[in-house]
Write an enzyme that holds these catalytic residues in place. Structure first.
Site: not given
Ligand code: DOR
Length: 443
Positions: A69, A71, A101, A183, A237, A308, A312
Site C-alpha cells: 500500500h 498511498r 485503497n 483480503h 496474507h 502488505d 502510517h
Molecule cells: O493492516 C492493514 N493496513 N491491512 C490492510 O488490509 C490495509 C492496510 C492499510 O492500507 O493501511
C-alpha cells in the site's frame, strides 16, 4: 541510446534456476541477462561494460512484492510512490504490486492510468496496480488493463471498497476470468466482536476482535466461490493455522496463497513491546499460528511471501486504540528477515528466492522475471549473507519512518539492487535517476 552501461557481475555466488549455486559471472546486455558462466572473458565482450565485483556476495533474482500500500494519490503524508520505491530499492524489492485503497480509490481505468503515469515519473523499481472491486464497478473489473487482478476487501475496510454482501461477491466471481485477490476477514463477525470489546483501549484486543474465526469464515467463502466458478483465486496474507489447515486439505490447482513475514515472525506478544505499531489487518496471531504457517510455506501449501507494506505515521499510531490505523511497513526488511531465517536453518536461501520472486512471477504471469538465466530481465540483487546489521529507525527510507522490526539483527541486506540492468541502489546510495517499468500480466 542507453542510459546505463551494460554490466558484468563477477565472481558472485549465483543462484541458478535449479536451486544450486554457481560461483561465476553474469553478463547483462540492454537490461537483460545475456550469459551466466563460471568465467566470462572480457575479450568476448563488445562495447562498454561496468564491472561489479561480487566476490563474497550472493546474486539472487530481485524480490517481487505482491502486496503493498503505497498511498499515492491522496495519502502522501504516509508514503508516496517515490519514497516507497526508494525503500524497495534498499530492501531488494525490484517489482511491486500495489493495492487500490488510495484516494481516489483505484476502481476505474482512469484511476489506474493515473497511478501508472505517476509511477512512470517517479518509481525507481517496476510496478503494477490492482483494480479494486466495489459493489458497482463490474464493467471496470472486466476490462481494466494492465493489472495483476481484482482486489476484494471482504472485510476490514470501510466505504466503497468493502464488498461483504454475498450477492455482490458472487457477481464478481461469476463474471470474467481474471485473478481475484481477497483480503479474507468476515465483516459481520468483526462488527459483532467490536461491540463486545467496546471501550477496550489495549491494542492487544485487536487480535481478539478480528479473530482466527473471522479470517477462516471469509477464506472458506472465497474458496467455495472459487470452486463454484473455477475462478482463479489468490488469498492475500493468510494469517491463521485454521486457514492453512483448510488449504492443506482442499486447495484447487487454480488457488494460491501468500503469507507476510509479520505473520511468520511476530505474534500477539509484540503488542507488549511495540503497542499499536503491531496493529495490522489481518491481526498478528499466536506462536502456534506462526509455526503452522511456516510449515505450510515449507510444504508448498502457501505459495509465496508479500509484505502488505502499509505505512502510517508515528503520530497516527500514537493515538489510542481503536482510533489507531492498522498496518506496518515492510519492503525494507522482508528479504533480510527471510534470509536471516535461512541462515538460522529454518529454510534455504533457494526457498526464500522461490517464495519472494519465482513463485510470484509464476502466479501473476509476469514473464521473464524470477530467475537468473539468459533472456530474463536483469532484476537482480547482490546480498551479503555474512554481515549482520540491525534494523535502525534512522536508516529506514519509508516515509513513515519506523519499522516493527527495529533492533532485530539481520543478515542478507542488499549491497546492490539492479532493476532492468540499472543499478538503483549501491552500498547505501540510491540512483535517483533510475526508473522502473510497468509490469505486464498473463492472467
Ligand atoms: O493492516 C492493514 N493496513 N491491512 C490492510 O488490509 C490495509 C492496510 C492499510 O492500507 O493501511
Amino acid at each position: 541510446m542507453l542510459a546505463y552501461p551494460n554490466l558484468l557481475i563477477r565472481r558472485s555466488q549465483i543462484l541458478l534456476p535449479n536451486g544450486e549455486f554457481l560461483v561465476g559471472d553474469v553478463q547483462i546486455d540492454r537490461g537483460k541477462i545475456a550469459q551466466v558462466a563460471p568465467e566470462i572473458s572480457e575479450m568476448s565482450l563488445v562495447g562498454e561494460y561496468r564491472q561489479i565485483d561480487g566476490t563474497g556476495l550472493t546474486l539472487l533474482p530481485g524480490v517481487i512484492d505482491p502486496q503493498v500500500h503505497f498511498r499515492e494519490p491522496g495519502l502522501e503524508h504516509k508514503e508516496d510512490l517515490f519514497t516507497a520505491s526508494c525503500a524497495c530499492a534498499r530492501g531488494g524489492v525490484t517489482s511491486f504490486l500495489e493495492m487500490p485503497n488510495t484516494r481516489p480509490l483505484t476502481i476505474t481505468q482512469a484511476a489506474l492510468n493515473d497511478k501508472l503515469q505517476r509511477a512512470a515519473a517517479k518509481c525507481l523499481v517496476n510496478y503494477g496496480f490492482f483494480i479494486g472491486a466495489t459493489a458497482e464497478n463490474l464493467p471496470d473489473l472486466l476490462t481494466a488493463e494492465p493489472t495483476p487482478g481484482i482486489k476484494i476487501f471482504m472485510g476490514s475496510m470501510h466505504g466503497a471498497l468493502l464488498v461483504s454482501q454475498d450477492e455482490a461477491l458472487e457477481a464478481i466471481f461469476a463474471q470474467g476470468s481474471r485473478l481475484i485477490a481477497v483480503h479474507a476477514e468476515d465483516q459481520e463477525r468483526i462488527e459483532e466482536r467490536r461491540s463486545l470489546f467496546a471501550g477496550h483501549t489495549n491494542p492487544a484486543v485487536h487480535s481478539q476482535i478480528q479473530d482466527n474465526q473471522a479470517a477462516l469464515l471469509a477464506t472458506q467463502q472465497a474458496l467455495a466461490l472459487s470452486k463454484k466458478y473455477r475462478r482463479r483465486l489468490h488469498i492475500l496474507h493468510l494469517s491463521t493455522a485454521e486457514e492453512a489447515d483448510l488449504l492443506r486439505r482442499d486447495k484447487p490447482s487454480w488457488v494460491t496463497a501468500e503469507v507476510t513475514p509479520q505473520h511468520l515472525l511476530l505474534n500477539i506478544s509484540a503488542y507488549e513491546k511495540i503497542g499499536t505499531l503491531a496493529q495490522m489487518n489481518p491481526p498478528l496471531r499466536s506462536l502456534h499460528d506462526n509455526q503452522v504457517l511456516w510449515q505450510a510455506l515449507l510444504d508448498g501449501v502457501i505459495d509465496f511471501i508479500a509484505t502488505d507494506h502499509a505505512p502510517h505515521t508515528l503520530a497516527e499510531k500514537a493515538q489510542t486504540y481503536p482510533n489507531t490505523p492498522s498496518g506496518m511497513p515492510g519492503v525494507e526488511t522482508s528479504l533480510p528477515l527471510m534470509l536471516t531465517a535461512a541462515m538460522e536453518g529454518r529454510c534455504t536461501v533457494a526457498q526464500v528466492a522461490k517464495w519472494m520472486s519465482a513463485n510470484v512471477a509464476q502466479a501473476y504471469g509476469i514473464a521473464n522475471k524470477g530467475a537468473i538465466a539468459p533472456g530474463y530481465d536483469a532484476d537482480l540483487i547482490l546480498v551479503d549473507l555474512n554481515r549482520y546489521h540491525p534494523v535502525l529507525r534512522e536508516e529506514v527510507l519509508t516515509k513513515c519512518g519506523w519499522s516493527p522490526f527495529e533492533g532485530w539483527n539481520l543478515t542478507g541486506w542488499p549491497i546492490f539492487t539492479i532493476v532492468g540492468g540499472q543499478v538503483v541502489y549501491e552500498r547505501g546510495q540510491l540512483n535517483l535517476a533510475a526508473r522502473g517499468q510497468a509490469l505486464r500480466f498473463g492472467n
